[in-house]
Motif scaffolding. Structure first.
Motif, short mmCIF file in Angstrom:
data_model
loop_
_atom_site.label_atom_id
_atom_site.label_comp_id
_atom_site.label_asym_id
_atom_site.label_seq_id
_atom_site.Cartn_x
_atom_site.Cartn_y
_atom_site.Cartn_z
N UNK A 8 0.85 -1.19 0.00
CA UNK A 8 0.00 0.00 0.00
C UNK A 8 0.88 1.24 0.00
N UNK A 9 0.89 1.98 -1.11
CA UNK A 9 1.74 3.17 -1.20
C UNK A 9 1.32 4.22 -0.18
N UNK A 10 0.04 4.31 0.12
CA UNK A 10 -0.44 5.29 1.09
C UNK A 10 0.07 5.01 2.49
N UNK A 11 0.30 3.76 2.79
CA UNK A 11 0.83 3.38 4.10
C UNK A 11 2.33 3.08 4.04
N UNK A 12 2.93 3.23 2.89
CA UNK A 12 4.35 2.98 2.67
C UNK A 12 4.73 1.56 3.10
N UNK A 13 3.94 0.59 2.60
CA UNK A 13 4.25 -0.81 2.90
C UNK A 13 4.36 -1.62 1.62
N UNK A 14 5.18 -2.62 1.69
CA UNK A 14 5.27 -3.62 0.62
C UNK A 14 4.83 -4.95 1.20
N UNK A 15 4.45 -5.86 0.35
CA UNK A 15 4.01 -7.18 0.79
C UNK A 15 5.14 -8.17 0.61
N UNK A 16 5.46 -8.84 1.67
CA UNK A 16 6.44 -9.93 1.62
C UNK A 16 5.70 -11.19 2.00
N UNK A 17 5.98 -12.29 1.35
CA UNK A 17 5.25 -13.51 1.67
C UNK A 17 6.15 -14.72 1.63
N UNK A 18 5.74 -15.74 2.36
CA UNK A 18 6.36 -17.06 2.33
C UNK A 18 5.21 -18.03 2.06
N UNK A 19 5.35 -18.85 1.05
CA UNK A 19 4.28 -19.76 0.66
C UNK A 19 4.68 -21.21 0.91
N UNK A 20 3.78 -21.93 1.51
CA UNK A 20 3.84 -23.39 1.60
C UNK A 20 5.13 -23.93 2.22
N UNK A 21 5.52 -23.34 3.33
CA UNK A 21 6.67 -23.84 4.10
C UNK A 21 6.17 -25.05 4.91
N UNK A 22 6.66 -26.24 4.57
CA UNK A 22 6.21 -27.46 5.23
C UNK A 22 7.31 -27.93 6.18
N UNK A 23 6.92 -28.09 7.45
CA UNK A 23 7.87 -28.46 8.49
C UNK A 23 7.29 -29.56 9.37
N UNK A 24 8.16 -30.39 9.95
CA UNK A 24 7.67 -31.36 10.94
C UNK A 24 7.47 -30.63 12.27
N UNK A 25 6.33 -30.85 12.89
CA UNK A 25 6.02 -30.17 14.15
C UNK A 25 5.50 -31.17 15.17
#
Length: 136
Positions: A8-25
């Motif tokens: 959002x340019x009005x809020x001076x933010x960019x979107x960062x994402x991580x997709x489908x990180x599969x881990x044993x829990x």
């Protein structure tokens, strides 16, 4: 449902994402879930400060330098530490801990976290929860 605009340019933010990180829990309330691991899938959407959008007089292209952005490797490693830190009963608790770890970075303003258990229900691809937390 009102969706936060993470880029959002009005809020001076960019979107960062991580997709489908599969881990044993080690996760689960039931006795058969204790003492073993289950696969979880984690997705992150992060609203991150965008220094290139903060000032009108500034060039739209910032310095090509890792120091001015949030490093996704650092975020992923923090998630790995949270997931490996011991048994958690609820996916909600795991999601909250992941969000908290992300928000320790002051450049991250909003963290939307989805945690899914992939093997919990035989006839479902996954079950889980999505939460959103903000830095104040």
């Amino acid at each position: 449902m009102d969706q936060t605009r993470f880029a959002d340019v009005g809020r001076a933010t960019r979107r960062m994402f991580v997709r489908d990180l599969v881990l044993p829990a080690r996760i689960g309330v039931y006795a058969h879930e204790h003492g073993r691991t289950q696969r979880v899938r984690i997705n992150l959407d992060l609203a991150v400060e965008d220094d290139g959008a903060s000032f009108v007089s500034r060039s739209v292209v910032g310095a090509d330098d890792l120091g001015r952005v949030v490093d996704y490797d650092t975020v992923i490693n923090a998630v790995r530490v949270v997931v490996a830190s011991g048994h958690v009963q609820l996916v909600e608790t795991l999601a909250e801990r992941v969000a908290e770890a992300c928000l320790r970075n002051s450049q991250i303003r909003v963290a939307r976290v989805m945690v899914e258990k992939l093997d919990a229900v035989a006839d479902a691809a996954s079950v889980g929860v999505e939460i959103e937390r903000r830095n104040v």
